[in-house]
Design a protein around this motif. Structure first.
Motif, PDB file in Angstrom:
ATOM      1  N   ARG A 237       0.121  10.050   4.983  1.00 60.09           N
ATOM      2  CA  ARG A 237       0.381  10.632   6.481  1.00 60.09           C
ATOM      3  C   ARG A 237      -0.702   9.965   7.404  1.00 60.09           C
ATOM      4  O   ARG A 237      -0.326   9.525   8.552  1.00 60.09           O
ATOM      5  N   ASN A 238      -1.889  10.188   7.223  1.00 61.75           N
ATOM      6  CA  ASN A 238      -3.053   9.840   8.209  1.00 61.75           C
ATOM      7  C   ASN A 238      -3.313   8.492   8.259  1.00 61.75           C
ATOM      8  O   ASN A 238      -3.916   8.073   9.506  1.00 61.75           O
ATOM      9  N   SER A 239      -2.861   7.444   7.316  1.00 61.50           N
ATOM     10  CA  SER A 239      -3.194   6.307   7.286  1.00 61.50           C
ATOM     11  C   SER A 239      -2.117   5.623   8.107  1.00 61.50           C
ATOM     12  O   SER A 239      -2.034   4.443   8.489  1.00 61.50           O
ATOM     13  N   GLY A 240      -1.069   6.366   8.497  1.00 59.38           N
ATOM     14  CA  GLY A 240       0.172   5.500   9.302  1.00 59.38           C
ATOM     15  C   GLY A 240       1.257   5.072   8.415  1.00 59.38           C
ATOM     16  O   GLY A 240       2.232   4.551   9.059  1.00 59.38           O
ATOM     17  N   LEU A 241       0.813   4.991   7.200  1.00 57.60           N
ATOM     18  CA  LEU A 241       1.940   4.194   6.204  1.00 57.60           C
ATOM     19  C   LEU A 241       3.142   4.993   6.012  1.00 57.60           C
ATOM     20  O   LEU A 241       4.404   4.693   5.504  1.00 57.60           O
ATOM     21  N   ILE A 242       3.093   6.277   6.385  1.00 62.30           N
ATOM     22  CA  ILE A 242       4.487   6.871   6.243  1.00 62.30           C
ATOM     23  C   ILE A 242       5.364   6.607   7.303  1.00 62.30           C
ATOM     24  O   ILE A 242       6.707   6.699   7.109  1.00 62.30           O
ATOM     25  N   GLU A 243       4.907   5.842   8.009  1.00 59.78           N
ATOM     26  CA  GLU A 243       5.730   5.269   9.192  1.00 59.78           C
ATOM     27  C   GLU A 243       6.687   4.097   8.588  1.00 59.78           C
ATOM     28  O   GLU A 243       7.695   3.702   9.272  1.00 59.78           O
ATOM     29  N   LEU A 244       6.204   3.834   7.576  1.00 56.56           N
ATOM     30  CA  LEU A 244       7.092   2.477   6.685  1.00 56.56           C
ATOM     31  C   LEU A 244       7.942   3.331   5.871  1.00 56.56           C
ATOM     32  O   LEU A 244       8.618   2.576   4.987  1.00 56.56           O
TER      33      LEU A 244
ATOM     34  N   LEU B 291       0.922  -1.174  -0.098  1.00 54.98           N
ATOM     35  CA  LEU B 291       0.122  -0.048  -0.076  1.00 54.98           C
ATOM     36  C   LEU B 291       0.835   1.086   0.165  1.00 54.98           C
ATOM     37  O   LEU B 291       0.770   2.328  -0.735  1.00 54.98           O
ATOM     38  N   ARG B 292       1.877   1.149   0.750  1.00 57.08           N
ATOM     39  CA  ARG B 292       2.959   2.281   0.922  1.00 57.08           C
ATOM     40  C   ARG B 292       3.496   2.540  -0.433  1.00 57.08           C
ATOM     41  O   ARG B 292       3.409   4.015  -1.101  1.00 57.08           O
ATOM     42  N   ASN B 293       3.854   1.524  -1.336  1.00 55.69           N
ATOM     43  CA  ASN B 293       4.749   1.759  -2.630  1.00 55.69           C
ATOM     44  C   ASN B 293       3.425   2.337  -3.560  1.00 55.69           C
ATOM     45  O   ASN B 293       3.762   2.914  -4.396  1.00 55.69           O
ATOM     46  N   HIS B 294       2.082   1.862  -3.580  1.00 59.78           N
ATOM     47  CA  HIS B 294       1.320   2.631  -4.604  1.00 59.78           C
ATOM     48  C   HIS B 294       1.056   3.793  -4.108  1.00 59.78           C
ATOM     49  O   HIS B 294       0.878   4.720  -4.973  1.00 59.78           O
TER      50      HIS B 294
END
Length: 220
Positions: free
Chosen positions: A100-107, A24-27
């Motif tokens: 950012r809001n999904s928390g994916l930025i932590e990855l 998901l982060r990569n997409h």
């Protein structure tokens, strides 16, 4: 044995969940890459427009007395550019906000990239302020343009306008008019400096995103 199986099962599920979030982060990063690439191209267009406008404003302000005697039609052309040139920066923060809001930025294992993205999207409000101030000057300069020029039904290949703009022979620019032109040009010049900075920053963001996605491919 049962405990070991549970631990293995837990580890497998955790790995699958992490892989899914990474995908998901990569997409999201890929879509962000596309958006920022568009921002760079838009910024280059805006830079050309405001650089050209600043040059016209400076030329008119510095050479007005001479142009009044030797080339009065150039005054009208410069005035029209000063009054009508304007750009709109299309802000498109949705993908960054989702990341950012999904928390994916932590990855996103790149602190520099995260800081660059934060700086980029916080600066978008600054660009909106520039455009607001530029538009305010345009509104004042259009009044000057309408009052002190006339149009002629003529179109040359080097202008997008349908009518050629000529100075009204009974009108001249006041000191107040020239000051408006000077300030409009100065605002465009300052905006250009920020646009150049944004192009460099956005280009660096694209490099970081590309490197991160490439590392992820090799890690699979």
């Amino acid at each position: 044995m049962i405990i070991t199986s549970l631990l293995i099962s837990f580890y497998v599920e955790k790995t699958r969940a992490l892989d899914y979030k990474t995908e998901l982060r990569n997409h999201s990063l890929s879509r962000l890459y596309s958006n920022i690439s568009d921002d760079v191209e838009d910024s280059k267009v805006n830079l050309r427009i405001h650089t050209y406008t600043n040059k016209k404003c400076e030329y008119l302000f510095n050479n007005y007395d001479s142009l009044l005697i030797h080339d009065i039609d150039t005054i009208a052309g410069c005035l029209r550019t000063a009054a009508k040139s304007w750009t709109i920066f299309i802000d498109n923060p949705e993908e960054y906000l989702t990341l950012r809001n999904s928390g994916l930025i932590e990855l996103v294992e790149d602190d520099t990239l995260i800081l660059l993205l934060q700086k980029k999207y916080s600066n978008h409000q600054v660009y909106k302020k520039y455009e607001e101030h530029i538009n305010n000057y345009n509104l004042e300069l259009i009044k000057v343009l309408n009052e002190k020029t006339i149009r002629e039904n003529y179109k040359s290949s080097d202008t997008p306008y349908k009518y050629k703009c000529l100075m009204n022979s009974n009108k001249s620019l006041s000191e107040s008019d020239l000051n408006l032109i000077m300030h409009k040009g100065g605002l465009c010049e300052t905006y250009c400096e920020d646009i150049r900075t944004s192009i460099l920053r956005d280009s660096l963001i694209l490099i970081h995103i590309d490197n991160l996605l490439e590392r992820n491919k090799k890690g699979k």
